[in-house]
Design a protein around this motif. Sequence first.
Motif, short mmCIF file in Angstrom:
data_model
loop_
_atom_site.label_atom_id
_atom_site.label_comp_id
_atom_site.label_asym_id
_atom_site.label_seq_id
_atom_site.Cartn_x
_atom_site.Cartn_y
_atom_site.Cartn_z
N PRO A 36 44.06 45.01 -1.13
CA PRO A 36 43.71 43.68 -1.64
C PRO A 36 43.67 43.69 -3.17
O PRO A 36 43.28 44.68 -3.80
CB PRO A 36 42.32 43.42 -1.05
CG PRO A 36 42.18 44.38 0.08
CD PRO A 36 42.99 45.57 -0.27
N SER A 81 42.51 41.83 -6.88
CA SER A 81 41.50 40.96 -7.47
C SER A 81 42.14 39.63 -7.85
O SER A 81 43.31 39.58 -8.28
CB SER A 81 40.89 41.61 -8.71
OG SER A 81 40.26 42.83 -8.37
N PHE A 112 42.63 37.46 1.09
CA PHE A 112 42.82 38.85 0.71
C PHE A 112 43.53 39.54 1.87
O PHE A 112 43.12 39.39 3.03
CB PHE A 112 41.49 39.53 0.43
CG PHE A 112 40.75 38.92 -0.74
CD1 PHE A 112 41.06 39.30 -2.05
CD2 PHE A 112 39.76 37.98 -0.54
CE1 PHE A 112 40.37 38.74 -3.12
CE2 PHE A 112 39.08 37.41 -1.61
CZ PHE A 112 39.39 37.80 -2.91
N TRP A 171 34.86 44.84 5.84
CA TRP A 171 34.90 44.09 4.59
C TRP A 171 33.48 44.02 4.06
O TRP A 171 32.57 43.55 4.75
CB TRP A 171 35.45 42.68 4.81
CG TRP A 171 36.87 42.66 5.29
CD1 TRP A 171 37.31 42.69 6.57
CD2 TRP A 171 38.05 42.60 4.48
NE1 TRP A 171 38.67 42.66 6.63
CE2 TRP A 171 39.18 42.59 5.35
CE3 TRP A 171 38.28 42.54 3.11
CZ2 TRP A 171 40.47 42.53 4.90
CZ3 TRP A 171 39.59 42.48 2.66
CH2 TRP A 171 40.68 42.48 3.54
N GLU A 189 36.55 38.99 -7.01
CA GLU A 189 36.87 37.57 -6.90
C GLU A 189 36.09 36.87 -7.98
O GLU A 189 34.85 36.87 -7.98
CB GLU A 189 36.50 37.03 -5.52
CG GLU A 189 36.99 35.62 -5.24
CD GLU A 189 35.98 34.56 -5.63
OE1 GLU A 189 34.78 34.83 -5.58
OE2 GLU A 189 36.42 33.48 -6.02
#
Length: 996
Positions: free
Chosen positions: A21, A23, A34, A51, A114
């Motif tokens: 994933p 950013s 993601f 996660w 994020e």
Amino acid sequence: DTVPGEDTQMSELTGLFVVKPESVTATKGKDVTFVAKVDSSNLTRKPTMKWLKGKWLDLASKAGKHLKFKEAYDRNTKIYTYEMNIIKVVDGDAGGYRCEVTSKDKCDSCTFDEEQANILEAFKRSGDADEDAGELDFSALLKKREKKQEEPKEEVDVWEILKAAKPCDYEKIAFQYGITDLRGMLKRLKKMKKVEPKKSDAFIRKLDSAYSVDKGKRIQLSVELTDANAQVKWLKNGQEIKPSAKYVFESVGNKRTLTINKCNLSDDAAYECVVGEDKSFTEVFVKDKELEVLQSIADLTVKAAEQAVFKCEVSDEKVTGKWFKDGVEVKASDRIKMLHIGSVVSLVTSGHTSPRVHKLTIDDVKPSDAGDYTFVPDGYALSLSAKLNFLDPPKIHLDTSGAGSKNTITVVAGNKLRLDVEITGEPAPTVCWMKGEQGRVRVETKKTVSSFVIEGAEKDDEGFYSITVTNPAGEDKAKLFIKVVDVPNPPENIKCMSVGEDSAMIQWDAPSFDGGVPIKGYLMERKKTGSARWTKLNFDVYESTTYEAKKMIEGVLYEMRVFAVNDIGISQPSASSKPFMPIAPTSEPTRLMVDDVTDTTCALKWRPPEKIGAGGIDGYIIEYCKEGSKCLFVIVANEDLVSKNIYRVKGLPAGEKMLFRVTAVNIAGRSPPATLTQAVTIREIVENPKIRLPRQLRTKLIKTVGEKINLVIPFQGKPRPIVTWFKDGAPLDDNTVGTRTSDVDSILFIRTAERRHSGKYTLSVQIENMMDSADIFIQVVEKPGPPIAIHVTDVWGFNAALEWKPPKDDGNSEIIGYMVQKSDKKTKEWFTVYEHNRRPSCTVSDLVMGNEYSFRVFSLNICGFSDDPGFSKNTAVICKTGNKTPSGRRDGHSVSPKFTAPLVDRSVIAGYTAAISCAVRGFPKPKITWMKNNMIIGEDPKFLMQNNQGVLTLNIRKPSKFDGGRYSCRAVNDLGQDEVECKLEVRGTQFEILFP
């Protein structure tokens, strides 16, 4: 070094991720996805994906409308694709994330951020987001609790304590200082141990071990390098940081500085400064500021059209916030206004911020405005709540437009009465139903409707009812009249008055209650008994209470029921009538006769009528009167019907002549009577005495000693005869023998039989000069005594001859045989030679040479063998070879033939092989000849003749009736001859004869 509790393999990255994933910088209100891909070609089992947000928050528990997870698998490439979708990003979603994949002993993880564009302030608690988003991150609350726990221990550094402690004490220290994520603690401790200070060529001064900064403030991280021209990289959670407005890089001489502006909770992470191969580690902790509530929101209670104002006061003059009603954000409108203003009194002095007042004003309040109101300050984990209560005076909205008169409700009795009355009022008013002034009635009340329910209305429910509704705003009342009408009760006493060949007359009583409406008539139904199907007899209302049912089948049972009808409807059916049958009476009883007459009674018996019909017979009536009486047959002998075909009429006058008649009765009535042809004189009838001796007593009755004897001998005779018992011709006078006599029998009983009770018993019955008698022979027996004078009369070859005399005590029964046993002196064990020997002598064969034998004999009668045997006075010695005497020879002299065991008469069954035998002795050896009916038996294959040491046997193979007759055996030598004979009977059927 390996930290205890941490698997070395699990902590090493194994390169499982194909795609990691990345950013992203998200726009508030938009969706973010993601994606991570894992190669499973070298894995033994399916990988597990987690996660995480921050250090330990597992997002799987937050899955819902705001946060969604997706998983896919490609069989060709063996790659798993994992997706995490954040729907409508909110402020609370910003921060550091991590995904971790594990499969058995392999592990890989990666981090990503994020961030939100145009973030004017630091981290916010989902101020503008959905209700799910506000629950995603609890880090602020956790920091708050951690701070409270650590306030008395500000000087304690837990990580320094852990680094200095032994691995076995890690768990104890963790629980002592409130660390619940043991796995996260071990990972962090492992990283800290890996970055222990050591000599480095690149750094003069490294980063501190940890930094702390308030939320929204700025922080600077700086290092000093050996080489002023060296290039550095700044990493956050393992990801390189790019210069931006938030992250500012500075390089002045040997000093390198990272400035983080407006820190929020997403900046709470681990940071690294990398120069070539050397690294410097640190960790930044972001503290969430606290907001003080100076004035909270108060609950309000208002009426319609009034104004409601919610007000609260907080310590931060810059803070803004949002108002929510029942979880939904309140939007400003013409009626609703929201204000965020500073306080009148300034608190700038002493370095404090000025308080700020937040107001929510609602004009012209409506019932829909009632609910729970909440104020949520932006950027704080805080909410203030209050309740708005709406007051509306109660009102009854009664609709009686379908009623006959105002506020009158009509209901049919038995039906369910449910009266729904609409009511209004806020808060919901209290409802009370009243009937007159007699008390409260149960109701079912909802917010806007009150329901009055009676399950099955009755006549007693009729009357005036009132409803009263009250709440703090006022009261309202209304009155109702309930009128109850009903169908009538069912008719009563349904009965059949008479029947014909195909009809019946039915009658009933009117209902006890007509339902408040006059009865219009009746409806009738009938059915066959046992059937469930009712047939209507009339479709038009029938007004009378008597009805003739027609067109029925003769001999079939029917039942009737009746319905009552009024203007309301039809009643329930009446109870069914008793079954009745359309049928004519039976014919008269037959063969009426006198069975017995005494001085006051007369017994009659008769046969059923020849013609009965399908209705059967309910019973009989017996009537009588004196001969020549004018009021003939007016006396009924029986109160209830007689079901049997015999009856004794009692209480008759002695010496009078009486006439009798019998009538059969069924549902159709009485039959013609059956009468006696002549009058009966009421006088005792003399009957000759007669003994009816049972069949088993016509022969001798044999009982063993100690048994019980109970003999019942019936007799007849009138008047009652005189009964006398005799024994052996003399009157019975024995206390151990009892007798008992009734009108019809006499009983002789002996509780314990003895031999002295044997003899002839005579029963005599006598009426005047008439007499009858019967003899009963009783024999009481027991086991016999032993035989006497047992001695060995002769020994030859392997044989010995025995003789004895019958026992002195035969047990009061004939001796029917003997059991002979032998015993040799060596073993002294007894063996049976003959189980049923019929004569007081026998020949024992098959003795063993060189042994000496003793013998004993038991007596046998019908009770069994004697308890004790008789023993032989002398013994039989079987001489060895060379010393034995020839068969039948005594002292070396010749002897003439002599039979020591004769032939015995026998009765055998045809088809079963039979044998007859005898024993002979003599010297020289005699010649044996078998004869049947004085005719010599030749070489007939049907007969087999055997001679074993003087024991002669004739076997007859499957004899028939023609083989019966007299058989004889003759023995002849030079000195003479001897002969014996017997009778053989061959029967066609099998039965047992113990002895001839």
